[in-house]
Design a protein around this motif. Structure first.
Motif, PDB file in Angstrom:
ATOM      1  N   ASP A   1      28.345  66.086  38.235  1.00  0.00           N
ATOM      2  CA  ASP A   1      29.711  65.469  38.203  1.00  0.00           C
ATOM      3  C   ASP A   1      29.979  64.163  39.054  1.00  0.00           C
ATOM      4  N   PHE A   2      28.903  63.970  39.840  1.00  0.00           N
ATOM      5  CA  PHE A   2      29.305  62.826  40.653  1.00  0.00           C
ATOM      6  C   PHE A   2      27.989  61.895  40.944  1.00  0.00           C
ATOM      7  N   ALA A   3      28.105  60.604  41.168  1.00  0.00           N
ATOM      8  CA  ALA A   3      26.743  59.730  41.364  1.00  0.00           C
ATOM      9  C   ALA A   3      27.273  58.767  42.457  1.00  0.00           C
ATOM     10  N   ILE A   4      26.252  58.174  43.099  1.00  0.00           N
ATOM     11  CA  ILE A   4      26.305  57.244  44.114  1.00  0.00           C
ATOM     12  C   ILE A   4      25.550  55.916  43.713  1.00  0.00           C
ATOM     13  N   ILE A   5      26.226  54.794  43.764  1.00  0.00           N
ATOM     14  CA  ILE A   5      25.788  53.486  43.347  1.00  0.00           C
ATOM     15  C   ILE A   5      25.585  52.570  44.707  1.00  0.00           C
ATOM     16  N   ASP A   6      24.334  52.392  45.040  1.00  0.00           N
ATOM     17  CA  ASP A   6      24.448  51.374  46.288  1.00  0.00           C
ATOM     18  C   ASP A   6      24.350  49.843  45.809  1.00  0.00           C
ATOM     19  N   ASN A   7      24.522  48.968  46.664  1.00  0.00           N
ATOM     20  CA  ASN A   7      24.830  47.713  46.130  1.00  0.00           C
ATOM     21  C   ASN A   7      25.382  47.433  44.797  1.00  0.00           C
ATOM     22  N   CYS A   8      26.401  47.997  44.567  1.00  0.00           N
ATOM     23  CA  CYS A   8      27.181  48.050  43.226  1.00  0.00           C
ATOM     24  C   CYS A   8      27.604  46.837  42.792  1.00  0.00           C
ATOM     25  N   LEU A   9      28.110  45.936  43.625  1.00  0.00           N
ATOM     26  CA  LEU A   9      28.565  44.478  43.091  1.00  0.00           C
ATOM     27  C   LEU A   9      27.575  43.619  43.325  1.00  0.00           C
ATOM     28  N   GLU A  10      27.504  42.262  42.912  1.00  0.00           N
ATOM     29  CA  GLU A  10      26.829  41.408  43.304  1.00  0.00           C
ATOM     30  C   GLU A  10      27.414  40.949  44.580  1.00  0.00           C
ATOM     31  N   ALA A  11      26.611  40.258  45.449  1.00  0.00           N
ATOM     32  CA  ALA A  11      26.805  39.871  46.754  1.00  0.00           C
ATOM     33  C   ALA A  11      28.181  38.945  46.855  1.00  0.00           C
ATOM     34  N   GLU A  12      28.329  38.200  45.787  1.00  0.00           N
ATOM     35  CA  GLU A  12      29.449  37.063  45.835  1.00  0.00           C
ATOM     36  C   GLU A  12      30.496  37.677  45.275  1.00  0.00           C
ATOM     37  N   ASP A  13      30.787  38.480  44.393  1.00  0.00           N
ATOM     38  CA  ASP A  13      31.879  39.365  44.020  1.00  0.00           C
ATOM     39  C   ASP A  13      32.005  40.345  45.103  1.00  0.00           C
ATOM     40  N   PHE A  14      31.347  40.874  45.675  1.00  0.00           N
ATOM     41  CA  PHE A  14      31.817  41.788  47.002  1.00  0.00           C
ATOM     42  C   PHE A  14      32.509  40.886  47.828  1.00  0.00           C
ATOM     43  N   LEU A  15      31.934  39.867  48.386  1.00  0.00           N
ATOM     44  CA  LEU A  15      32.490  38.880  49.363  1.00  0.00           C
ATOM     45  C   LEU A  15      33.977  38.667  48.966  1.00  0.00           C
ATOM     46  N   SER A  16      34.016  37.995  47.583  1.00  0.00           N
ATOM     47  CA  SER A  16      35.452  37.578  47.127  1.00  0.00           C
ATOM     48  C   SER A  16      36.347  38.864  47.296  1.00  0.00           C
ATOM     49  N   LEU A  17      36.026  40.171  46.919  1.00  0.00           N
ATOM     50  CA  LEU A  17      37.036  41.358  46.925  1.00  0.00           C
ATOM     51  C   LEU A  17      37.243  41.697  48.312  1.00  0.00           C
ATOM     52  N   LYS A  18      36.453  41.487  49.341  1.00  0.00           N
ATOM     53  CA  LYS A  18      36.649  41.744  50.923  1.00  0.00           C
ATOM     54  C   LYS A  18      37.785  40.834  51.332  1.00  0.00           C
ATOM     55  N   LYS A  19      37.299  39.378  50.761  1.00  0.00           N
ATOM     56  CA  LYS A  19      38.263  38.372  51.113  1.00  0.00           C
ATOM     57  C   LYS A  19      39.587  38.812  50.606  1.00  0.00           C
ATOM     58  N   PHE A  20      39.860  39.063  49.340  1.00  0.00           N
ATOM     59  CA  PHE A  20      41.290  39.348  49.024  1.00  0.00           C
ATOM     60  C   PHE A  20      41.885  40.681  49.803  1.00  0.00           C
ATOM     61  N   PHE A  21      40.789  41.722  50.028  1.00  0.00           N
ATOM     62  CA  PHE A  21      41.458  42.731  50.732  1.00  0.00           C
ATOM     63  C   PHE A  21      42.257  42.286  52.260  1.00  0.00           C
ATOM     64  N   HIS A  22      41.241  41.323  52.917  1.00  0.00           N
ATOM     65  CA  HIS A  22      41.836  40.955  54.172  1.00  0.00           C
ATOM     66  C   HIS A  22      42.987  40.037  54.213  1.00  0.00           C
ATOM     67  N   GLN A  23      43.183  39.311  52.886  1.00  0.00           N
ATOM     68  CA  GLN A  23      44.355  38.355  52.754  1.00  0.00           C
ATOM     69  C   GLN A  23      45.642  39.236  52.536  1.00  0.00           C
ATOM     70  N   LYS A  24      45.492  40.409  51.648  1.00  0.00           N
ATOM     71  CA  LYS A  24      46.453  41.403  51.378  1.00  0.00           C
ATOM     72  C   LYS A  24      47.176  41.902  52.715  1.00  0.00           C
ATOM     73  N   GLN A  25      45.978  42.299  53.642  1.00  0.00           N
ATOM     74  CA  GLN A  25      46.035  43.036  54.871  1.00  0.00           C
ATOM     75  C   GLN A  25      46.958  42.139  55.769  1.00  0.00           C
ATOM     76  N   SER A  26      46.465  40.996  55.858  1.00  0.00           N
ATOM     77  CA  SER A  26      47.051  40.059  56.952  1.00  0.00           C
ATOM     78  C   SER A  26      48.525  39.651  56.376  1.00  0.00           C
ATOM     79  N   SER A  27      48.670  39.815  55.355  1.00  0.00           N
ATOM     80  CA  SER A  27      50.282  39.450  54.849  1.00  0.00           C
ATOM     81  C   SER A  27      51.149  40.688  54.625  1.00  0.00           C
ATOM     82  N   GLN A  28      50.576  41.815  55.116  1.00  0.00           N
ATOM     83  CA  GLN A  28      51.223  43.097  55.044  1.00  0.00           C
ATOM     84  C   GLN A  28      51.821  43.506  53.726  1.00  0.00           C
TER      85      GLN A  28
END
Ligand code: OGA
Ligand code: MN
Length: 206
Positions: free
Chosen positions: A18-45
């Motif tokens: 009923d569950f699974a773990i997937i390491d290195n799920c996203l391609e490095a570039e996509d993962f980086l873009s997602l983290k960037k988006f996260f931090h943008q939204k966080q810093s603009s509250q």
């Protein structure tokens, strides 16, 4: 190609446990873009205190959960088109392999400040039970065991398992089957969290 699509052995884990773990799920570039988006939204509250209950009908109970969320919107979060493509593809794979009728999804970014947690719960609500599959993607670089904030999963055989929220690790599980909790975190803890939905939104009038 994202690792989750290249190696699909997690489908067997999901079927059997009923569950699974997937390491290195996203391609490095996509993962980086997602983290960037996260931090943008966080810093603009743009994050808000998370409630319990459905998206529209919720209560705030800090003694149950202490995270802050930003709900993704496919129309306005155009920078994340790669994430929506990824989620569409994942939805198709789940439908194909498990004979599901997942029609849509709802996802948010989540930030747990140090000291916060999410008590044991099931990802379904009394008012609405169309969340079928939960998907989590963690974004905590340099995670150390002493940072805590593990995901504790209560398996149906009575055992429990702890998942460390390390960067680019995904967890996928059947929303109606597994109780789980986020143990108190000692450090800010970030994730992408969401649900694939069996589309009954039109039938249940909230
Ligand atoms: C949730 C949840 C788990 C996690 O948001 O419903 O259980 O590991 N999150 O962040
Ligand atoms: Mn949950």
């Amino acid at each position: 190609m994202n690792n989750i699509f290249r190696n699909q052995s997690w489908l067997d884990d999901l079927a059997e446990r009923d569950f699974a773990i997937i390491d290195n799920c996203l391609e490095a570039e996509d993962f980086l873009s997602l983290k960037k988006f996260f931090h943008q939204k966080q810093s603009s509250q743009k994050f808000h205190k998370a409630g319990i209950g459905t998206k529209n009908q919720h209560q705030y109970k800090t003694e149950i959960r202490g995270d802050f969320t930003y709900w993704l919107n496919q129309d306005s979060d155009v920078e994340l088109s790669f994430i929506f493509e990824f989620l569409d593809q994942l939805k198709d794979i789940l439908n194909y392999n498990f004979y599901l009728s997942l029609a849509s999804y709802e996802f948010h970014l989540a930030h747990y400040p140090a000291g916060s947690f999410y008590k044991k719960h099931l990802d379904q609500f009394d008012q609405r039970n169309n969340r079928m599959i939960t998907f989590l993607l963690y974004m905590n670089e340099d995670y150390q065991t002493q940072d805590a904030g593990q995901l504790k999963i209560y398996l149906n055989n009575g055992e429990t398992t702890l998942v460390e929220p390390i960067a680019n690790r995904a967890v996928i599980f059947k929303s109606a089957e597994l109780y789980h909790e986020v143990l108190p975190t000692n450090k800010g803890r970030n994730s992408l969290t969401g649900w694939f939905l069996y589309n009954r939104n039109q039938l249940i009038n909230l």
